[in-house]
Design a protein around this motif. Structure first.
Motif, PDB file in Angstrom:
ATOM      1  N   VAL A 132       0.875  -1.175   0.000  1.00  0.00           N
ATOM      2  CA  VAL A 132       0.000   0.000   0.000  1.00  0.00           C
ATOM      3  C   VAL A 132       0.908   1.219   0.000  1.00  0.00           C
ATOM      4  O   VAL A 132       1.858   1.286   0.775  1.00  0.00           O
ATOM      5  N   TRP A 133       0.615   2.189  -0.865  1.00  0.00           N
ATOM      6  CA  TRP A 133       1.501   3.355  -0.918  1.00  0.00           C
ATOM      7  C   TRP A 133       1.230   4.329   0.223  1.00  0.00           C
ATOM      8  O   TRP A 133       0.175   4.316   0.857  1.00  0.00           O
ATOM      9  N   THR A 134       2.217   5.178   0.475  1.00  0.00           N
ATOM     10  CA  THR A 134       2.126   6.163   1.546  1.00  0.00           C
ATOM     11  C   THR A 134       1.726   7.534   1.029  1.00  0.00           C
ATOM     12  O   THR A 134       1.417   8.426   1.829  1.00  0.00           O
ATOM     13  N   TRP A 135       1.737   7.735  -0.272  1.00  0.00           N
ATOM     14  CA  TRP A 135       1.561   9.055  -0.863  1.00  0.00           C
ATOM     15  C   TRP A 135       0.177   9.625  -0.548  1.00  0.00           C
ATOM     16  O   TRP A 135      -0.843   9.020  -0.854  1.00  0.00           O
ATOM     17  N   GLY A 136       0.135  10.786   0.080  1.00  0.00           N
ATOM     18  CA  GLY A 136      -1.115  11.455   0.381  1.00  0.00           C
ATOM     19  C   GLY A 136      -1.913  10.825   1.512  1.00  0.00           C
ATOM     20  O   GLY A 136      -3.059  11.213   1.743  1.00  0.00           O
ATOM     21  N   VAL A 191       4.716   1.083   0.376  1.00  0.00           N
ATOM     22  CA  VAL A 191       5.491   1.635  -0.734  1.00  0.00           C
ATOM     23  C   VAL A 191       5.551   3.140  -0.511  1.00  0.00           C
ATOM     24  O   VAL A 191       4.545   3.838  -0.623  1.00  0.00           O
ATOM     25  N   HIS A 192       6.730   3.597  -0.149  1.00  0.00           N
ATOM     26  CA  HIS A 192       6.922   4.999   0.212  1.00  0.00           C
ATOM     27  C   HIS A 192       7.255   5.781  -1.050  1.00  0.00           C
ATOM     28  O   HIS A 192       8.364   5.689  -1.583  1.00  0.00           O
ATOM     29  N   VAL A 193       6.288   6.534  -1.568  1.00  0.00           N
ATOM     30  CA  VAL A 193       6.425   7.227  -2.845  1.00  0.00           C
ATOM     31  C   VAL A 193       7.046   8.603  -2.617  1.00  0.00           C
ATOM     32  O   VAL A 193       6.461   9.451  -1.939  1.00  0.00           O
ATOM     33  N   ARG A 194       8.218   8.805  -3.193  1.00  0.00           N
ATOM     34  CA  ARG A 194       8.895  10.108  -3.157  1.00  0.00           C
ATOM     35  C   ARG A 194       8.747  10.793  -4.507  1.00  0.00           C
ATOM     36  O   ARG A 194       8.927  10.176  -5.545  1.00  0.00           O
ATOM     37  N   HIS A 195       8.422  12.094  -4.507  1.00  0.00           N
ATOM     38  CA  HIS A 195       8.342  12.833  -5.762  1.00  0.00           C
ATOM     39  C   HIS A 195       8.957  14.218  -5.657  1.00  0.00           C
ATOM     40  O   HIS A 195       8.948  14.972  -6.626  1.00  0.00           O
ATOM     41  N   GLY A 196       9.491  14.547  -4.504  1.00  0.00           N
ATOM     42  CA  GLY A 196      10.258  15.770  -4.370  1.00  0.00           C
ATOM     43  C   GLY A 196       9.454  17.033  -4.182  1.00  0.00           C
ATOM     44  O   GLY A 196      10.013  18.078  -3.852  1.00  0.00           O
TER      45      GLY A 196
END
Length: 744
Positions: free
Chosen positions: A339-343, A360-365
């Protein structure tokens, strides 16, 4: 002694007696690849690929034989029984007359074989490879032991948006997928986050639903068979697939079968028992058809938290996820889910999730992307805010929107990516590192950097030597002109500004001194690259055109900003000159991109019918998912985008400021709406304005007509003539010292 060890030692003894002190030196024509007697599919597939590559390098066939045959004087034995304990690791060393590649399992054997090829001078890239000329006497002395920093290393290939074939996997043929899968294997990566097509499965589960035989591009049966070929090939190459499954989403023909249930914009609300029941039926049929590697990424947008979702709010997001996990466990009891962490709210969301659920730790800067204006950088490097030692994977969201199909994005700096990866590795709970872009193959360098970082984050801490090694491997004696253009751009780091591509904005910051200097330096490098084009490889030409695409886009934006600021200063002549320079730049860039059919949406559409029977919805899909969805979010820089959107927007800007100047007033541009920035002075953000829009009805009508014609065409595009790059010599405007005050 095991039979395998006996055979190895006795054959080595015979060879040593026969060869004396040859020390692994011989004629390349005597090169053989040797597999262990119990070699599996992954080792044999890698050996077949290596044999093909070595044949290209030597000019001679390279046989693949079993270890049970007597040893030769130039044998490479590949074995999955290596001494390295970490999965994916390997050791390469001499054992008598043979060079032995010993891997930790089949993947380790594969990784070691491709590492040996790199040692011999091969280099592998997302868009191709370089093959050395192996001539003269052959020597196979190599001693190395390596293991990866992360157990899982891979990519996500987004299979939803449509557009130019280079970037959009939903347009790919099997050959395009083959190239992507080979790159993963050759780069020692081992998994892919994959979107399995569900239309065919839905049609089988709900035979009474109408329209499910029509996919977005092809008939659903065509896409289904393509996906199964891709899965089979990837698994043979040692790639594990993480299926992306959306909990709660059903297509309209299925929703029509259940009018009495509660739906919210495509989602079946999760308080109803029909949701887990229907979902289980679909997912079970999918896995029966396509097989599984026991790894699933669960998406659940049907409840709260995601600002762009369509919430039912009838259960909490956590309750919805727990339902999905239970469904997966009934279908595949050994499943591992992510499961992603984004938002999301951390650590609250994950509290109480089963232990086999990884984050799943989503990095996008980019920070504050869900607000009215994004600003600054996001969370710190390394681990997300999880509790209880939960295992996690680090995902790098390197390509955020259609306008980011470029060399520089909001999250593309290899040094920052390496720093984040090192922190993730040191955390101890991180099991994987992978790229998570929405468009593929946007930058061969970035793909290379991420593969290297996933194996060893420390390899990319210092950009210049890493880029120099890459340039020599990719371009040989043309490395210097390549570096002249790419080193200034890549040293600049992450982009400072992002916005939806169809809603273009006027950005005065591009006239700041540091911005203009970067453009001038990269332009000078592009001219150096131009001087080495004759006789250059396709890889060099691709890099040159990619660099020009960045230069052309930035230069056009610079002149647009200069034109408007000159208008505000009542300098009509300078405003008119800047508009002409912007038009010349856009036109030159359009002609440049038109040379590459895979960068054109229309040209890419021309080849779709050769893959399989087209869907009745293909034109609607190409328009919506390539140009119009979410305010133009998927629109990629292409000849069509320039001709039908960007040039008309420039024309509208010119008309507006000329008309205002005639009336003796200043043309006021609209407020920009959403964008993200990381400007060194936030006052630059206050000067951003929205450019006048293109003629939307003309854009849609023209694109639909061109797409219909392309889909009906049987022949490929005629070759385009070499475009002029005179626009590269345009004199740049003077820098602006302070953020300007823009009328509102």
């Amino acid at each position: 002694m095991r039979r395998r060890d006996f055979l190895r030692e006795t054959s080595a003894a015979f060879a040593a007696a026969a060869l004396g002190s040859c020390g692994g030196q011989g004629d390349w024509r005597r090169l053989r690849l040797v597999h262990a007697a119990d070699a599996g599919e992954i080792e044999r597939t890698a050996l077949a690929d290596a044999a093909s590559l070595l044949e290209r390098a030597t000019g001679f066939p390279v046989p693949i034989v079993s270890e049970i045959v007597p040893s030769g004087d130039l044998d490479v034995l590949v074995s999955a029984g290596g001494p390295v304990s970490r999965p994916g690791g390997f050791r390469i060393a001499r054992d008598g007359p043979r060079l032995v590649v010993s891997g930790s399992g089949p993947e380790g054997a594969r990784n070691g074989l491709y590492r040996l090829l790199e040692h011999l001078g091969f280099a592998f890239f997302r868009d191709g490879e370089t093959v050395p000329a192996l001539e003269g006497s052959a020597r196979l002395d190599f001693d190395v032991e390596e293991e990866p920093a992360f157990a899982a290393r891979g990519d996500m290939i987004w299979d939803n948006y449509l557009g130019p074939r280079r970037f959009c996997a939903a347009m790919w043929s099997y050959e395009d997928w083959e190239r992507a899968l080979l790159y993963l294997a050759r780069s020692r990566m081992n998994f892919l986050e994959f979107y399995p097509p569900l239309e065919r499965t839905m049609a089988l589960v709900f035979p009474e639903a109408r329209g499910l035989t029509e996919g977005a591009v092809w008939k659903s049966e065509v896409k289904n068979e393509l996906a199964k070929r891709v899965l089979a090939r990837g698994r043979a190459l040692g790639i594990r697939f993480m299926y992306v499954l959306s909990y709660g989403a059903f297509p309209e023909p299925v929703r029509a079968l259940f009018p009495d249930l509660e739906w919210e914009n495509g989602f079946l609300c999760a308080h109803q028992p029909e949701l887990p029941r229907l979902t289980e039926t679909v997912w079970r049929r999918l896995i029966e058809d396509m097989g599984t590697d026991g790894w699933y990424a669960i998406r659940h947008r049907g409840e709260e938290e995601q600002s762009y979702g369509d919430p039912c709010r009838s259960v909490t997001k956590k309750e919805g996820y727990l339902q999905a996990f239970e469904v997966v466990s009934r279908i595949d009891p050994r499943a591992s889910t992510t499961v992603w962490t984004w938002g999301e709210k951390l650590p609250d969301l994950f509290d109480g999730f089963p232990s086999n659920v990884k984050a799943v730790h989503v990095r996008h800067g980019m920070a504050k992307v869900f607000g009215e204006r994004g600003e600054g950088r996001e969370q710190m490097d390394g681990a997300p805010a999880l509790e209880g030692g939960r295992r996690w994977l680090s995902a790098q969201f390197t390509v955020f929107g259609g306008n980011e199909a470029l060399l520089q994005t909001g999250w593309s700096d290899a040094r920052g990516l390496a720093r984040d990866a090192a922190a993730a590795r040191d955390d101890g709970a991180c099991e994987g590192f992978f790229q998570w872009p929405e468009w593929s193959d946007t930058s061969p360098w970035l793909s290379h950097a991420l593969a290297k970082i996933a194996w060893d984050p420390d390899a990319l801490r210092d950009l210049e030597p890493a880029l120099s090694d890459y340039a020599r491997a990719r371009h040989g004696d043309r490395a210097e002109p390549y570096l002249a253009g790419f080193l200034p751009l890549l040293s600049d780091g992450n982009a400072r500004f992002m916005h939806p591509p169809r809603k273009r904005l006027l950005v005065p910051y591009y006239l700041a001194r540091e911005s203009l200097k970067l453009l001038a330096d990269v332009r000078a490098g592009a001219r150096k690259m131009e001087g080495s084009l004759d006789g250059a490889s396709a890889l060099y030409h691709r890099d040159y055109e990619d660099l020009l695409a960045w230069v052309g886009l930035r230069q056009a934006q610079v002149f647009e900003a200069a034109a408007y600021l000159a208008h505000v200063a009542a300098d009509r002549e300078s405003a008119a000159t800047a508009c002409r320079e912007a038009e010349a730049t856009w036109s030159g860039l359009r002609d440049l991109l038109a040379r590459s059919p895979d960068r054109s949406l229309v040209s890419s559409a021309r080849g779709l019918s050769r893959i399989g029977a087209l869907s009745a919805a293909v034109v609607d899909s190409l328009w919506t998912l390539g140009c119009d969805f979410y305010g133009g979010y998927p629109l990629v820089l292409s000849p069509e985008a320039i001709e039908l959107v960007y040039l008309p927007q420039l024309g509208a800007l010119r008309s507006s400021i000329e008309s205002a100047a005639e009336s003796g007033v200043v043309c006021a541009l609209e407020e920009p709406g959403w964008f993200w920035h990381d400007f060194p002075d936030r006052r630059w953000a206050d000067s951003v304005r929205r450019l006048p829009s293109e003629d939307a009805s003309r854009f849609e009508g023209e694109m639909r007509a061109r797409l219909r014609a392309a889909l009906a065409a049987a022949s490929p595009d005629p070759p385009a003539s070499a475009p002029s790059v005179e626009w590269l010599a345009a004199s740049l405007p003077s820098p602006v010292a302070e953020p300007p005050l823009i009328p509102g």
